[in-house]
Write a protein that holds these residues in place. Structure first.
Motif, PDB file in Angstrom:
ATOM      1  N   ILE A 196       0.998  -1.112   0.027  1.00 37.60           N
ATOM      2  CA  ILE A 196      -0.228  -0.003   0.483  1.00 37.60           C
ATOM      3  C   ILE A 196       0.764   1.407   0.119  1.00 37.60           C
ATOM      4  O   ILE A 196       1.696   1.474   1.096  1.00 37.60           O
ATOM      5  N   THR A 197       0.627   2.019  -1.118  1.00 39.59           N
ATOM      6  CA  THR A 197       1.402   3.372  -1.649  1.00 39.59           C
ATOM      7  C   THR A 197       1.269   4.265   0.189  1.00 39.59           C
ATOM      8  O   THR A 197      -0.312   4.312  -0.061  1.00 39.59           O
ATOM      9  N   GLU A 198       1.716   5.924  -0.509  1.00 40.29           N
ATOM     10  CA  GLU A 198       1.012   6.563   0.671  1.00 40.29           C
ATOM     11  C   GLU A 198      -0.242   7.181  -0.682  1.00 40.29           C
ATOM     12  O   GLU A 198      -1.218   7.930  -0.017  1.00 40.29           O
ATOM     13  N   GLU A 199       0.096   7.082  -2.129  1.00 41.75           N
ATOM     14  CA  GLU A 199      -1.471   7.599  -2.677  1.00 41.75           C
ATOM     15  C   GLU A 199      -2.080   6.681  -2.973  1.00 41.75           C
ATOM     16  O   GLU A 199      -3.371   7.033  -2.814  1.00 41.75           O
ATOM     17  N   MET A 200      -1.834   5.702  -2.585  1.00 36.71           N
ATOM     18  CA  MET A 200      -3.462   4.731  -1.994  1.00 36.71           C
ATOM     19  C   MET A 200      -4.148   5.165  -0.928  1.00 36.71           C
ATOM     20  O   MET A 200      -5.742   5.132  -1.089  1.00 36.71           O
ATOM     21  N   LYS A 201      -3.314   5.599   0.358  1.00 32.68           N
ATOM     22  CA  LYS A 201      -3.932   6.203   1.167  1.00 32.68           C
ATOM     23  C   LYS A 201      -4.347   7.232   1.223  1.00 32.68           C
ATOM     24  O   LYS A 201      -5.866   7.707   1.583  1.00 32.68           O
ATOM     25  N   ALA A 202      -4.083   8.437   0.640  1.00 32.59           N
ATOM     26  CA  ALA A 202      -4.145   9.465   0.293  1.00 32.59           C
ATOM     27  C   ALA A 202      -5.240   9.323  -0.627  1.00 32.59           C
ATOM     28  O   ALA A 202      -6.524  10.327  -0.117  1.00 32.59           O
ATOM     29  N   ALA A 203      -5.858   8.492  -1.486  1.00 31.86           N
ATOM     30  CA  ALA A 203      -6.997   8.343  -2.365  1.00 31.86           C
ATOM     31  C   ALA A 203      -8.163   8.131  -1.489  1.00 31.86           C
ATOM     32  O   ALA A 203      -8.555   8.048  -0.031  1.00 31.86           O
ATOM     33  N   ARG A 204      -9.485   8.853  -2.115  1.00 33.41           N
ATOM     34  CA  ARG A 204     -10.753   8.867  -1.572  1.00 33.41           C
ATOM     35  C   ARG A 204     -11.847   8.485  -2.189  1.00 33.41           C
ATOM     36  O   ARG A 204     -11.967   9.144  -4.070  1.00 33.41           O
ATOM     37  N   GLY A 205     -11.802   7.396  -2.001  1.00 30.25           N
ATOM     38  CA  GLY A 205     -12.856   6.458  -3.691  1.00 30.25           C
ATOM     39  C   GLY A 205     -14.556   7.191  -3.505  1.00 30.25           C
ATOM     40  O   GLY A 205     -14.985   7.443  -4.165  1.00 30.25           O
ATOM     41  N   TYR A 206     -15.175   7.448  -2.386  1.00 26.88           N
ATOM     42  CA  TYR A 206     -16.285   7.680  -2.055  1.00 26.88           C
ATOM     43  C   TYR A 206     -16.484   9.235  -2.530  1.00 26.88           C
ATOM     44  O   TYR A 206     -17.624   9.760  -3.689  1.00 26.88           O
ATOM     45  N   GLY A 207     -15.584  10.497  -2.531  1.00 29.05           N
ATOM     46  CA  GLY A 207     -15.509  11.574  -2.714  1.00 29.05           C
ATOM     47  C   GLY A 207     -15.016  12.063  -4.345  1.00 29.05           C
ATOM     48  O   GLY A 207     -16.292  12.342  -4.949  1.00 29.05           O
ATOM     49  N   ALA A 208     -14.536  10.452  -4.443  1.00 31.94           N
ATOM     50  CA  ALA A 208     -14.384  10.679  -6.559  1.00 31.94           C
ATOM     51  C   ALA A 208     -15.360   9.938  -7.122  1.00 31.94           C
ATOM     52  O   ALA A 208     -15.507  10.776  -8.504  1.00 31.94           O
ATOM     53  N   LEU A 209     -15.968   9.658  -6.266  1.00 29.86           N
ATOM     54  CA  LEU A 209     -17.337   8.711  -7.425  1.00 29.86           C
ATOM     55  C   LEU A 209     -18.439   9.842  -7.148  1.00 29.86           C
ATOM     56  O   LEU A 209     -19.019  10.048  -8.261  1.00 29.86           O
ATOM     57  N   ARG A 210     -18.444  10.903  -5.982  1.00 30.88           N
ATOM     58  CA  ARG A 210     -19.849  12.066  -5.528  1.00 30.88           C
ATOM     59  C   ARG A 210     -19.051  13.176  -6.830  1.00 30.88           C
ATOM     60  O   ARG A 210     -19.991  13.049  -7.625  1.00 30.88           O
ATOM     61  N   LEU A 211     -17.940  13.408  -7.452  1.00 33.10           N
ATOM     62  CA  LEU A 211     -17.533  14.626  -7.807  1.00 33.10           C
ATOM     63  C   LEU A 211     -17.643  14.089  -9.463  1.00 33.10           C
ATOM     64  O   LEU A 211     -18.856  14.795 -10.227  1.00 33.10           O
ATOM     65  N   ALA A 212     -17.418  12.357  -9.697  1.00 38.42           N
ATOM     66  CA  ALA A 212     -17.551  11.928 -10.843  1.00 38.42           C
ATOM     67  C   ALA A 212     -19.252  12.189 -11.475  1.00 38.42           C
ATOM     68  O   ALA A 212     -20.006  12.472 -12.334  1.00 38.42           O
ATOM     69  N   ARG A 213     -20.590  11.627 -10.948  1.00 35.41           N
ATOM     70  CA  ARG A 213     -21.192  11.937 -10.634  1.00 35.41           C
ATOM     71  C   ARG A 213     -22.444  13.724 -10.851  1.00 35.41           C
ATOM     72  O   ARG A 213     -23.258  13.571 -11.382  1.00 35.41           O
ATOM     73  N   SER A 214     -21.652  13.971 -10.021  1.00 42.01           N
ATOM     74  CA  SER A 214     -21.990  15.623 -10.098  1.00 42.01           C
ATOM     75  C   SER A 214     -21.407  16.534 -11.297  1.00 42.01           C
ATOM     76  O   SER A 214     -22.494  17.129 -12.072  1.00 42.01           O
ATOM     77  N   ASP A 215     -20.090  15.551 -11.780  1.00 34.01           N
ATOM     78  CA  ASP A 215     -19.779  16.537 -13.136  1.00 34.01           C
ATOM     79  C   ASP A 215     -20.424  15.672 -14.351  1.00 34.01           C
ATOM     80  O   ASP A 215     -20.828  16.495 -15.448  1.00 34.01           O
ATOM     81  N   ALA A 216     -20.800  15.029 -13.679  1.00 34.60           N
ATOM     82  CA  ALA A 216     -22.270  14.158 -15.224  1.00 34.60           C
ATOM     83  C   ALA A 216     -23.463  14.229 -15.487  1.00 34.60           C
ATOM     84  O   ALA A 216     -24.336  14.995 -16.264  1.00 34.60           O
ATOM     85  N   ASN A 217     -23.451  14.621 -14.376  1.00 40.35           N
ATOM     86  CA  ASN A 217     -25.075  15.652 -13.798  1.00 40.35           C
ATOM     87  C   ASN A 217     -25.074  16.984 -14.719  1.00 40.35           C
ATOM     88  O   ASN A 217     -25.666  17.683 -15.266  1.00 40.35           O
ATOM     89  N   LEU A 218     -24.296  17.979 -14.756  1.00 34.65           N
ATOM     90  CA  LEU A 218     -23.832  19.233 -14.809  1.00 34.65           C
ATOM     91  C   LEU A 218     -23.454  19.506 -16.059  1.00 34.65           C
ATOM     92  O   LEU A 218     -22.866  20.237 -16.569  1.00 34.65           O
ATOM     93  N   VAL A 219     -23.763  18.760 -17.003  1.00 30.14           N
ATOM     94  CA  VAL A 219     -22.648  18.284 -18.028  1.00 30.14           C
ATOM     95  C   VAL A 219     -22.956  19.444 -19.331  1.00 30.14           C
ATOM     96  O   VAL A 219     -23.087  20.725 -19.594  1.00 30.14           O
ATOM     97  N   GLY A 220     -24.308  19.532 -19.047  1.00 30.67           N
ATOM     98  CA  GLY A 220     -25.539  19.674 -20.350  1.00 30.67           C
ATOM     99  C   GLY A 220     -25.208  21.605 -19.871  1.00 30.67           C
ATOM    100  O   GLY A 220     -25.271  22.570 -20.738  1.00 30.67           O
TER     101      GLY A 220
END
Length: 226
Positions: free
Chosen positions: A180-204
């Motif tokens: 396990i690297t420091e980059e893996m520890k710093a990653a926030r999976g749930y936040g990344a999913l929420r951000l991707a979902r928000s970007d998809a909804n706001l495209v139009g």
């Protein structure tokens, strides 16, 4: 009278208006139950039969003829690798073995089977080449050695092969471990999913806003040029 817990268990056994299970399996027990009291004796008998069969086919391999590795049919079982009936004519041709000669040196041949992919063809061709490299051909008559027969020294050292002739390749581990690297520890999976979902909804909305800004910039640029 049975305790209340036993009564509750009996009530849970059946649902709706059905018969309460009350089978009397003690009656004629030997007729209803299958037993295997002869299992140790049968194990010994099978072992002796294997020894007898190996002695009869000696010096040929005790496992019998060499067979190809094939995939099971259907999507449910195609990940499983098993032994097939015989090698295809294409596999024998690529390995440089004649189909008639193959059956005389313990290689199974199946003229009906065909190769559907390059992977299975390569796997079985390599299997045939390995068998051919290890093959010891005894002459039909000891005093008459023909072309293709092994020399006397090789024949003298030959021993009967027990077990699988060429075992199947070992499966790769289904689970792998990494540090396990420091980059893996710093990653926030749930936040990344929420951000991707928000970007998809706001495209139009964002696209519409950018078009409006471009339209407003054009008149302003024209006035500045004047």
């Amino acid at each position: 009278r049975p305790p209340n817990s036993a009564v509750k268990r009996a009530k849970k056994m059946v649902k709706h208006n059905n018969v309460v299970p009350n089978q009397h399996f003690h009656k004629k027990w030997a007729r209803r139950v299958k037993t295997w009291f002869d299992q140790p004796a049968q194990k010994k008998i099978r072992r002796e039969r294997r020894k007898l069969k190996a002695a009869q086919v000696a010096p040929r391999p005790a496992a019998g003829s060499l067979r190809p590795l094939v995939r099971c049919p259907t999507q449910k079982y195609n990940s499983k690798l098993r032994l097939g009936k015989g090698f295809t004519l294409e596999e024998l041709k690529d390995a440089g073995i004649d189909r008639n000669f193959a059956q005389t040196v313990g290689i199974s041949v199946d003229h009906r089977r065909t190769n559907k992919c390059t992977e299975s063809l390569t796997l079985n061709v390599n299997r045939l080449k390995e068998y051919k490299a290890r093959l010891v051909v005894f002459p039909r008559r000891a005093n008459r050695v023909k072309k293709g027969d092994s020399d006397k020294a090789t024949i003298a050292e030959a021993q009967q092969l027990q077990g699988a002739i060429i075992p199947a390749p070992a499966k790769s581990d289904a689970v792998t471990f990494v540090a396990i690297t420091e980059e893996m520890k710093a990653a926030r999976g749930y936040g990344a999913l929420r951000l991707a979902r928000s970007d998809a909804n706001l495209v139009g909305i964002r696209l519409k806003k950018s078009k409006e800004e471009k339209k407003e910039d054009k008149p302003a640029a024209a006035k500045a040029e004047e």
